[in-house]
Design a protein around this motif. Structure first.
Motif, short mmCIF file in Angstrom:
data_model
loop_
_atom_site.label_atom_id
_atom_site.label_comp_id
_atom_site.label_asym_id
_atom_site.label_seq_id
_atom_site.Cartn_x
_atom_site.Cartn_y
_atom_site.Cartn_z
N THR A 186 41.54 -11.30 39.32
CA THR A 186 40.73 -12.47 39.69
C THR A 186 41.22 -13.77 39.05
OG1 THR A 186 39.18 -12.19 37.85
CG2 THR A 186 38.70 -10.99 39.91
N GLY A 187 41.94 -13.64 37.96
CA GLY A 187 42.35 -14.85 37.23
C GLY A 187 41.23 -15.39 36.36
N GLN A 188 40.15 -14.61 36.19
CA GLN A 188 39.00 -15.01 35.39
C GLN A 188 38.80 -14.02 34.24
OE1 GLN A 188 37.13 -17.81 36.05
NE2 GLN A 188 38.55 -18.25 37.74
N LYS A 189 38.57 -14.53 33.06
CA LYS A 189 38.37 -13.67 31.89
C LYS A 189 36.90 -13.61 31.53
CE LYS A 189 40.00 -13.03 27.11
NZ LYS A 189 38.67 -12.79 26.56
N SER A 190 36.41 -12.41 31.29
CA SER A 190 35.01 -12.25 30.89
C SER A 190 34.82 -12.79 29.48
CB SER A 190 34.60 -10.77 30.95
OG SER A 190 35.34 -10.02 30.01
N PRO A 191 33.61 -13.21 29.13
CA PRO A 191 33.37 -13.77 27.80
C PRO A 191 33.46 -12.71 26.70
CG PRO A 191 31.30 -13.48 28.96
CD PRO A 191 32.38 -13.19 29.95
N ASP A 192 33.75 -13.15 25.50
CA ASP A 192 33.74 -12.23 24.36
C ASP A 192 32.32 -11.71 24.16
OD1 ASP A 192 36.41 -12.74 23.96
OD2 ASP A 192 36.05 -14.35 22.51
N GLY A 193 32.24 -10.47 23.70
CA GLY A 193 30.92 -9.89 23.48
C GLY A 193 30.88 -8.44 23.88
N ASP A 194 29.68 -7.88 23.95
CA ASP A 194 29.54 -6.47 24.28
C ASP A 194 29.63 -6.23 25.78
OD1 ASP A 194 27.13 -7.38 25.27
OD2 ASP A 194 25.94 -6.60 23.59
N MET A 195 29.47 -4.97 26.15
CA MET A 195 29.59 -4.60 27.57
C MET A 195 28.56 -5.30 28.44
SD MET A 195 30.39 -0.52 27.74
CE MET A 195 31.83 0.22 26.94
N SER A 196 27.34 -5.39 27.95
CA SER A 196 26.27 -5.98 28.77
C SER A 196 26.57 -7.42 29.12
CB SER A 196 24.93 -5.88 28.03
OG SER A 196 24.99 -6.58 26.80
N LYS A 197 27.13 -8.14 28.18
CA LYS A 197 27.47 -9.54 28.42
C LYS A 197 28.59 -9.65 29.46
CE LYS A 197 28.30 -13.80 25.81
NZ LYS A 197 28.52 -14.35 24.45
N LYS A 198 29.55 -8.77 29.33
CA LYS A 198 30.67 -8.78 30.27
C LYS A 198 30.21 -8.33 31.66
CE LYS A 198 34.30 -7.96 26.81
NZ LYS A 198 35.13 -9.13 27.11
N ARG A 199 29.30 -7.36 31.69
CA ARG A 199 28.79 -6.88 32.97
C ARG A 199 28.10 -8.00 33.74
NH1 ARG A 199 27.59 -1.34 30.69
NH2 ARG A 199 29.00 0.03 31.88
N ILE A 200 27.31 -8.80 33.04
CA ILE A 200 26.62 -9.92 33.68
C ILE A 200 27.64 -10.87 34.30
CG2 ILE A 200 25.22 -11.97 33.25
CD1 ILE A 200 23.74 -10.33 31.09
N PHE A 201 28.71 -11.13 33.57
CA PHE A 201 29.76 -12.03 34.07
C PHE A 201 30.35 -11.48 35.36
CE2 PHE A 201 34.27 -13.05 34.45
CZ PHE A 201 34.25 -14.44 34.39
N TRP A 202 30.72 -10.18 35.38
CA TRP A 202 31.35 -9.60 36.56
C TRP A 202 30.34 -9.42 37.70
CZ3 TRP A 202 36.04 -10.61 36.59
CH2 TRP A 202 36.86 -10.47 35.47
N GLN A 203 29.08 -9.26 37.36
CA GLN A 203 28.04 -9.17 38.38
C GLN A 203 27.93 -10.50 39.14
OE1 GLN A 203 23.90 -8.65 37.09
NE2 GLN A 203 23.69 -7.03 38.64
N ARG A 204 27.98 -11.58 38.37
CA ARG A 204 27.96 -12.91 38.99
C ARG A 204 29.20 -13.14 39.83
NH1 ARG A 204 25.98 -16.28 33.60
NH2 ARG A 204 23.75 -15.73 33.76
N MET A 205 30.34 -12.64 39.36
CA MET A 205 31.58 -12.76 40.10
C MET A 205 31.47 -12.01 41.42
SD MET A 205 34.83 -13.73 40.33
CE MET A 205 35.32 -14.18 38.66
#
Length: 254
Positions: A229-248
């Motif tokens: 995607t060319g987009q990096k998820s934010p630093d943090g735990d899985m839940s934080k990253k999951r929210i990022f990819w869910q929005r994506m």
């Protein structure tokens, strides 16, 4: 008459030189084959490697014989494969590629690793065919060739490995089969589709990364999605990253 005599003399010398060269090459081949027949220890293997390289092109006939003949020890056939590639370089690739279909996994593996060392990108379909090999380590090496050489044309075959039962193992308890488990090669598959930037893997990965049953391959999915995607998820735990990819995923759907 003098000219005729000179021509005859030159021809005789030339023939003698070719004959002597043939004898020398035969001697080299025979001497090497005797040593390749032995079950050498590490010191002897190092010595044999040095001698083979010293003879250069004169060693080729012996190396080919060792590779083709199952009477030689596996470790010697393995080394012969690498040395053939080292001596002949790119010119050895067509011959080496024939061993990708060899019935013995050691020769398939040796050929894969040698062709990787030679950076042979033109054999991607042959590498892809070995992604279904019966040998786990051959499949893993074929995948490594594709990932390292970035042969993007076979990305669909890499993705298909996720659905191949050979890449999962079946644990048992008290004689009863439990749920199939992913082998480590699955992590490499996920990482490889990311390196190849396989666009068709985007949506499936966005769905998979939301599910806890894929937690064991979460880091690989996260990294691959970033590359695709060319987009990096934010630093943090899985839940934080999951929210990022869910929005994506939602943005992609919309």
């Amino acid at each position: 008459m003098k000219n005729v005599a000179r021509i005859i003399c030159v021809l005789s010398l030339t023939f003698s030189a070719y004959a002597q060269a043939a004898i020398n090459n035969s001697d080299v081949k025979n001497a090497l084959l005797q040593r390749y027949m032995l079950n050498n220890d590490k010191t002897q293997m190092a010595s044999l490697k040095s001698e083979t390289l010293k003879h250069g092109g004169e060693s080729v006939a012996a190396l080919i014989e060792v590779m083709k003949n199952g009477k030689y020890p596996d470790k010697n056939r393995w080394m012969a494969t690498f040395l053939l590639g080292q001596i002949m370089g790119d010119k050895s690739a067509p011959f080496l590629s024939k061993f990708l279909k060899h019935p013995h996994w050691v020769m398939r593996m040796a050929s894969l690793k040698t062709m990787l060392a030679l950076k042979q990108r033109g054999y991607s379909e042959q590498y892809a065919s070995l992604l279904k090999d019966d040998s786990f380590i051959v499949r893993a090496q074929a995948l490594d060739n594709i990932r390292t050489l970035k042969t993007v044309d076979v990305a669909p075959q890499v993705w298909a490995m996720l659905y191949d039962k050979k890449n999962y193992y079946q644990p048992t308890m008290n004689g009863k089969a439990l749920k199939a488990k992913r082998s480590n090669i699955i992590k490499s598959v996920i990482a490889t589709v990311g390196d190849l930037k396989f666009e068709k893997a985007r949506q499936p990965l966005l769905k998979m990364i939301q599910k806890e049953r894929y937690n064991d391959i979460f880091p690989e999915m996260d990294a691959s999605l970033a590359k695709i995607t060319g987009q990096k998820s934010p630093d943090g735990d899985m839940s934080k990253k999951r929210i990022f990819w869910q929005r994506m995923a939602l943005n992609t759907t919309i």
